[in-house]
Motif scaffolding. Sequence first.
Motif, mmCIF file in Angstrom:
data_model
loop_
_atom_site.group_PDB
_atom_site.id
_atom_site.type_symbol
_atom_site.label_atom_id
_atom_site.label_comp_id
_atom_site.label_asym_id
_atom_site.label_seq_id
_atom_site.Cartn_x
_atom_site.Cartn_y
_atom_site.Cartn_z
ATOM 1 N N TRP A 79 -26.833 23.212 -18.609
ATOM 2 C CA TRP A 79 -26.352 22.193 -19.544
ATOM 3 C C TRP A 79 -27.347 21.966 -20.687
ATOM 4 O O TRP A 79 -26.954 21.536 -21.777
ATOM 5 N N PHE A 102 -26.225 24.057 -23.563
ATOM 6 C CA PHE A 102 -25.098 23.457 -24.292
ATOM 7 C C PHE A 102 -25.563 22.251 -25.128
ATOM 8 O O PHE A 102 -25.079 22.027 -26.235
ATOM 9 N N GLU A 124 -17.497 23.711 -16.917
ATOM 10 C CA GLU A 124 -18.783 23.541 -16.238
ATOM 11 C C GLU A 124 -19.511 22.310 -16.764
ATOM 12 O O GLU A 124 -19.167 21.781 -17.828
ATOM 13 N N GLY A 146 -22.342 21.994 -18.088
ATOM 14 C CA GLY A 146 -22.972 22.202 -19.394
ATOM 15 C C GLY A 146 -22.042 21.878 -20.542
ATOM 16 O O GLY A 146 -22.437 21.251 -21.524
ATOM 17 N N MET A 147 -20.783 22.288 -20.407
ATOM 18 C CA MET A 147 -19.815 22.013 -21.470
ATOM 19 C C MET A 147 -19.571 20.517 -21.598
ATOM 20 O O MET A 147 -19.395 19.987 -22.695
ATOM 21 N N ALA A 161 -21.812 18.290 -20.927
ATOM 22 C CA ALA A 161 -23.013 17.763 -21.610
ATOM 23 C C ALA A 161 -22.841 17.906 -23.109
ATOM 24 O O ALA A 161 -23.183 17.000 -23.884
ATOM 25 N N PHE A 162 -22.301 19.050 -23.526
ATOM 26 C CA PHE A 162 -22.033 19.282 -24.948
ATOM 27 C C PHE A 162 -21.058 18.220 -25.470
ATOM 28 O O PHE A 162 -21.286 17.600 -26.515
ATOM 29 N N SER A 165 -22.614 14.757 -25.597
ATOM 30 C CA SER A 165 -23.590 14.695 -26.688
ATOM 31 C C SER A 165 -22.879 14.590 -28.044
ATOM 32 O O SER A 165 -23.222 13.751 -28.882
ATOM 33 N N ASP A 166 -21.864 15.425 -28.228
ATOM 34 C CA ASP A 166 -21.138 15.422 -29.495
ATOM 35 C C ASP A 166 -20.399 14.097 -29.702
ATOM 36 O O ASP A 166 -20.398 13.535 -30.802
ATOM 37 N N VAL A 220 -22.799 11.337 -30.749
ATOM 38 C CA VAL A 220 -23.164 11.404 -32.170
ATOM 39 C C VAL A 220 -22.003 10.898 -33.025
ATOM 40 O O VAL A 220 -22.201 10.080 -33.942
ATOM 41 N N HIS A 223 -15.758 21.564 -36.777
ATOM 42 C CA HIS A 223 -15.460 21.668 -35.342
ATOM 43 C C HIS A 223 -14.154 22.445 -35.125
ATOM 44 O O HIS A 223 -14.048 23.227 -34.179
ATOM 45 N N ARG A 277 -15.447 33.588 -13.497
ATOM 46 C CA ARG A 277 -16.129 33.553 -14.795
ATOM 47 C C ARG A 277 -15.109 33.408 -15.931
ATOM 48 O O ARG A 277 -15.328 32.655 -16.885
ATOM 49 N N ARG A 293 -13.786 29.889 -15.917
ATOM 50 C CA ARG A 293 -14.774 28.944 -16.466
ATOM 51 C C ARG A 293 -14.776 28.989 -17.985
ATOM 52 O O ARG A 293 -14.778 27.954 -18.648
ATOM 53 N N ASN A 333 -13.791 25.925 -20.368
ATOM 54 C CA ASN A 333 -14.768 25.447 -21.368
ATOM 55 C C ASN A 333 -14.136 25.414 -22.752
ATOM 56 O O ASN A 333 -14.283 24.441 -23.493
#
Lengths: 318, 196
Positions: A224, A227, B17, B19-20, B22-23, B26-27, B30, B141, B166, B169, B173
């Motif tokens: 993460w 990302f 996942e 991580g996505m 988290a993206f 975060s976005d 902002v 975007h 995979r 995923r 994502n």
Amino acid sequence: MHEKNGIRPQAAVNTYSGAEFSGPGHDCGRRELQRVPAVPSPGSLQSQGAGTSMELRLTPLAHRICLSMGHVLTFIYLVGWLCARFLPIPGADWPAAKLATWLLENKTGYQLGCMLMLIAGGLLAPWGSALAIWTRKTEARFPVIYVSQITSLAASTALFVIIPIFWALAAFRATEIPVDITQMLYDAGWYLFLWVGPPFYIWVATLGLGIVLNPPEHQLFPRWIGFYCLASVLCWSMGLMQVFFRSGPTSYSGMLPTWIPLVEFFVWMEILTFYGFRAIRLQEAQCRAEVGEGLGVYAPHWDDPLVDSITDTPRSRN
Amino acid sequence: MATNFMAQQRAPRIPGEVGMWAFIISDLSVFSLYFITFLFERSQNREAFQTGSHALHLTMGVINTLVLLTSSLFVALAAQALRGGYGSVAQKYILAAIAGGLTFVINKPIEWIEKVHAGLGPHHDNFFQLYFMMTGLHLLHVVVGMVVLFYLWRLAGRVKSAPSERQLRFLENGANYWHLVDLIWLVLFALFYLVG
């Protein structure tokens, strides 16, 4: 253990906190041949041309010093920012005479602030390197993302230290020279601050891609984080827009190009520093699991013998 | 065997996942700061923001909203089809989603040009400054999202039976990202066209 092309794979994969990983200096680019859940012996490593065993051990102290520069940079830069009294930022819509007078009145604190920001800017390189090194190994022998990362980091550092030079120059002869020259130098500082973005974007995007695109079982950072780096780049890209405005929330003194990306940048830096220290701890655990002369964790000690400069061997103690 | 199946059914699962997500978080954080900036600026000059909002083409805004929502629906349908192993069906849905994105990408500059010609460019006042910048970043975007959709389309072409983990995923994502683009637009639409 299987062999391919006469080369025995040597990736030492270990299990720590439920995640598989291997040390960055241990696979020497042969990880892609086969993933082997075994700890290599020093002899086998040297017979595979991995270099001397000295090259295979971790020196966590050096890593920690470089990485801690993230905290130091954040602290010094923000103190410099406050000393320069960029709170609020004198805007692009200020008349030149007003700006020159403001600079003269705050000259000492302002110049001290610029100096601190200059010093902080130089710390970007060791901090960025301490992160980049962990993505080096995942690309094995063809580290194109890593090289892009390092070159962009070097460019970013060079540009980062130039910014306060222009701000400081603006104050150097404020009110002694035509005020519009003072204003132009001040504007140039802000242009650099917000328009040197692209090398920063490439650096952080490649750091993120280095984590996301490469084998996760060899990463010392959680996915993460990769990302998050990419999302941060999108946030900072708003800085480029300041060129169109001299007042309002999108000018260089506004929220969108400056304040939000600035706060996000330092939050990102602190989070990356935290996970950088975690990566060192994971690597230490990996290295401690390895045994043999020259392997494992190396920490200089006062009791270490001095090395003879001619023979390059430890001097015997008499 | 049955116990394993039950455990799998009960196991918490998020699409895509971590991580996505988290993206996305975060976005969205902002963009939330941008929205707060908008509301702060609006509180400073309510009249100008109301005038600016009335000057925007509400019908165009509604069309863009419907186009993006429909596009998101197609992506969701594509995900469902791909999970079932119907790659060619998923490809058609993704093409429809790309068409939606393309419509938005064409519509937005038309709307901007119309405003600029009417003397309501980004320099007119803070409302239009924020309007052009925030919808511009959103358009970026959308463009990134269309690149992602293109890769999803290619991926769907390769799936002949059940997709691999995979592939699934990557699909989820990409779909999550496209829904994020949609979500941001919904708030932008509400702020600029309705609340402003």
